[in-house]
Design an enzyme around this catalytic site. Structure first.
Site, short mmCIF file in Angstrom:
data_model
loop_
_atom_site.label_atom_id
_atom_site.label_comp_id
_atom_site.label_asym_id
_atom_site.label_seq_id
_atom_site.Cartn_x
_atom_site.Cartn_y
_atom_site.Cartn_z
N ILE A 1 13.28 50.85 36.57
CA ILE A 1 12.27 49.96 35.99
C ILE A 1 12.90 48.93 35.05
O ILE A 1 12.33 47.87 34.79
CB ILE A 1 11.18 50.80 35.25
CG1 ILE A 1 9.87 50.04 35.15
CG2 ILE A 1 11.66 51.27 33.89
CD1 ILE A 1 8.70 50.92 34.71
N VAL B 1 15.75 60.44 30.32
CA VAL B 1 14.80 61.16 31.16
C VAL B 1 15.43 62.49 31.56
O VAL B 1 16.48 62.52 32.22
CB VAL B 1 14.43 60.33 32.41
CG1 VAL B 1 13.47 61.12 33.30
CG2 VAL B 1 13.81 59.00 32.01
N HIS C 1 19.39 62.85 37.46
CA HIS C 1 19.35 61.65 38.31
C HIS C 1 20.70 60.95 38.32
O HIS C 1 21.45 61.02 37.35
CB HIS C 1 18.26 60.68 37.84
CG HIS C 1 18.37 60.28 36.40
ND1 HIS C 1 17.93 61.09 35.37
CD2 HIS C 1 18.86 59.17 35.81
CE1 HIS C 1 18.14 60.49 34.22
NE2 HIS C 1 18.71 59.32 34.44
N MET C 2 20.96 60.27 39.43
CA MET C 2 22.13 59.40 39.54
C MET C 2 21.66 57.96 39.43
O MET C 2 20.62 57.60 39.99
CB MET C 2 22.79 59.54 40.91
CG MET C 2 23.54 60.81 41.10
SD MET C 2 24.19 60.84 42.81
CE MET C 2 25.05 62.38 42.77
P1 AMP Z 1 19.03 57.97 31.57
O1 AMP Z 1 19.30 57.19 30.32
O2 AMP Z 1 20.29 58.29 32.32
O3 AMP Z 1 18.14 59.15 31.34
O4 AMP Z 1 18.26 56.96 32.51
C1 AMP Z 1 16.88 56.90 32.65
C2 AMP Z 1 16.59 55.69 33.48
O5 AMP Z 1 15.27 55.81 33.99
C3 AMP Z 1 16.66 54.36 32.70
O6 AMP Z 1 17.59 53.48 33.32
C4 AMP Z 1 15.23 53.84 32.78
O7 AMP Z 1 15.16 52.44 32.89
C5 AMP Z 1 14.71 54.53 34.04
N1 AMP Z 1 13.26 54.71 34.08
C6 AMP Z 1 12.45 55.20 33.11
N2 AMP Z 1 11.17 55.21 33.53
C7 AMP Z 1 11.17 54.72 34.79
C8 AMP Z 1 10.15 54.47 35.77
N3 AMP Z 1 8.87 54.73 35.53
N4 AMP Z 1 10.52 53.96 36.96
C9 AMP Z 1 11.81 53.69 37.22
N5 AMP Z 1 12.82 53.90 36.35
C10 AMP Z 1 12.51 54.41 35.15
#
Ligand code: AMP
Length: 115
Positions: A32, A97, A101-102
């Site tokens: 996002i 989050v 995730h990658m």
């Molecule tokens: P991290 O910092 O590794 O936990 O990355 C979390 C990622 O999730 C970040 O790059 C956010 O921009 C992305 N993110 C958070 N919410 C969403 C969403 N609803 N849709 C797509 N990406 C998201």
């Protein structure tokens, strides 16, 4: 019903997101807040909090996440110039989050950008 993690909601289709790829094991969707021209998040469909929680049972899913990343990179035409795969684990890495995730990043010169 328990409150679901944002990525679980995306996997279930409850939150609108640009799904790039989905099968029974894995979902990939556009980040996002992209940090590169191509920034795609790849997740297992089963919940794993982060790298601290992986075990032998997850070897197949982790390998498949890499395989899917490689295929998406080719499909998005970022493989020739190059791309980066990042997995953040916990506070010092900036994990926001808490659902494993990658990040697949590419499409432009990445320099020191990490996600
Ligand atoms: P991290 O910092 O590794 O936990 O990355 C979390 C990622 O999730 C970040 O790059 C956010 O921009 C992305 N993110 C958070 N919410 C969403 C969403 N609803 N849709 C797509 N990406 C998201």
């Amino acid at each position: 019903m328990n409150k679901k993690n944002i990525f679980q909601e995306i996997i279930l289709g409850n939150i609108k997101s640009k799904i790039i790829y989905q099968d029974k094991d894995i979902t990939a969707f556009n980040d996002i807040n992209p940090k590169a021209l191509v920034h795609i998040i790849i997740v297992p469909n089963i919940y794993i909090k982060n790298m601290n929680k992986i075990n032998k049972k997850h070897i197949f899913i982790l390998g498949k996440m890499l395989l899917v990343s490689s295929k998406i990179a080719k499909k998005k035409k970022i493989s020739k110039n190059g791309y980066r795969i990042v997995i953040n684990c916990n506070k010092y890495a900036g994990q926001e989050v808490f659902y494993l995730h990658m990040h697949l990043l590419g499409g432009n010169y990445l320099g020191n950008i990490v996600s």
